[in-house]
Design a protein around this motif. Sequence first.
Motif, short mmCIF file in Angstrom:
data_model
loop_
_atom_site.label_atom_id
_atom_site.label_comp_id
_atom_site.label_asym_id
_atom_site.label_seq_id
_atom_site.Cartn_x
_atom_site.Cartn_y
_atom_site.Cartn_z
N ILE A 202 -23.50 16.42 10.44
CA ILE A 202 -23.52 16.48 9.11
C ILE A 202 -22.23 17.19 8.58
CG2 ILE A 202 -24.46 16.42 6.84
CD1 ILE A 202 -27.32 16.09 8.54
N PHE A 203 -21.26 16.68 7.84
CA PHE A 203 -20.50 17.33 6.97
C PHE A 203 -20.41 17.14 5.58
CE2 PHE A 203 -19.02 16.22 11.26
CZ PHE A 203 -18.45 17.64 11.60
N ILE A 204 -20.53 18.45 4.75
CA ILE A 204 -20.22 18.34 3.43
C ILE A 204 -18.90 18.93 2.81
CG2 ILE A 204 -21.02 19.28 1.07
CD1 ILE A 204 -24.00 19.25 2.51
N ASP A 205 -18.01 18.00 2.45
CA ASP A 205 -16.65 18.46 2.09
C ASP A 205 -15.82 19.15 3.27
OD1 ASP A 205 -16.01 17.25 -0.41
OD2 ASP A 205 -16.35 19.35 -1.67
N GLU A 206 -15.86 18.28 4.34
CA GLU A 206 -15.33 18.90 5.60
C GLU A 206 -15.89 19.91 6.38
OE1 GLU A 206 -12.88 17.16 7.18
OE2 GLU A 206 -13.11 15.62 5.69
N LYS A 207 -17.03 20.75 5.76
CA LYS A 207 -17.62 22.01 6.41
C LYS A 207 -18.85 21.29 7.14
CE LYS A 207 -20.05 26.02 4.96
NZ LYS A 207 -21.40 25.94 5.68
N HIS A 208 -18.89 21.67 8.36
CA HIS A 208 -20.06 21.42 9.26
C HIS A 208 -21.09 22.05 9.01
CE1 HIS A 208 -21.84 21.19 13.45
NE2 HIS A 208 -21.95 20.30 13.11
N VAL A 209 -22.00 21.18 8.32
CA VAL A 209 -23.44 21.71 8.16
C VAL A 209 -24.46 21.94 9.47
CG1 VAL A 209 -25.57 21.22 7.00
CG2 VAL A 209 -23.55 20.90 5.94
N GLY A 210 -24.24 21.02 10.47
CA GLY A 210 -24.93 21.11 11.74
C GLY A 210 -25.67 19.69 11.68
N GLY A 211 -26.94 19.74 12.06
CA GLY A 211 -27.94 18.59 12.45
C GLY A 211 -28.89 18.40 11.29
N SER B 173 -32.39 9.57 10.84
CA SER B 173 -33.18 8.56 9.42
C SER B 173 -33.52 9.51 8.69
CB SER B 173 -34.45 7.95 10.29
OG SER B 173 -33.87 6.84 11.10
N ALA B 174 -34.26 10.70 9.21
CA ALA B 174 -34.50 11.69 8.32
C ALA B 174 -33.61 12.43 7.60
CB ALA B 174 -35.57 12.71 9.09
N ALA B 175 -32.26 12.59 8.01
CA ALA B 175 -31.33 13.30 7.20
C ALA B 175 -31.04 12.36 6.16
CB ALA B 175 -30.33 13.67 8.38
N LYS B 176 -30.80 10.89 6.77
CA LYS B 176 -30.11 9.89 5.67
C LYS B 176 -31.09 9.85 4.61
CE LYS B 176 -29.60 6.76 8.75
NZ LYS B 176 -28.97 5.47 9.25
N ARG B 177 -32.54 9.79 4.88
CA ARG B 177 -33.52 9.56 3.93
C ARG B 177 -33.55 10.98 2.94
NH1 ARG B 177 -37.15 8.29 7.41
NH2 ARG B 177 -37.77 10.47 7.85
N LEU B 178 -33.26 12.15 3.32
CA LEU B 178 -33.30 13.20 2.41
C LEU B 178 -32.08 13.05 1.67
CD1 LEU B 178 -34.02 16.06 1.44
CD2 LEU B 178 -32.62 17.11 3.29
N LEU B 179 -30.89 12.84 2.00
CA LEU B 179 -29.52 12.64 1.25
C LEU B 179 -29.75 11.63 0.20
CD1 LEU B 179 -26.99 13.02 3.96
CD2 LEU B 179 -27.53 14.56 2.10
N LYS B 180 -30.33 10.37 0.77
CA LYS B 180 -30.81 9.35 -0.47
C LYS B 180 -31.62 9.71 -1.39
CE LYS B 180 -29.76 5.62 2.86
NZ LYS B 180 -30.33 4.46 3.72
#
Length: 85
Positions: free
Chosen positions: A57-66, A16-23
């Motif tokens: 989490i992945f950004i353009d296929e690059k693994h960012v982590g959690g 939820s925290a990760a999605k909230r930041l992205l949103k």
Amino acid sequence: MKNVEIYTRPLCGFCSAAKRLLKSKGVSFVEVDVWKDPNRKSEMIQRSNGGRTFPQIFIDEKHVGGCDELMMLERAGKLDSMLAA
């Protein structure tokens, strides 16, 4: 914006925290709910080189982590440049 994918599970505070930041940044992302599609968990583990925690989490296929790694990128001022087209 770049392609962002996030593997999640229900009732996950970190998800939820990760999605909230992205949103909050206006980032659209593809959410893969592993509880709805359990077969995708092995895909997540493989793509994240063994990551079994949520989210992954992945950004353009690059693994960012959690979530923690996403927040560290934000605090370091690096997330916006990673998300820029």
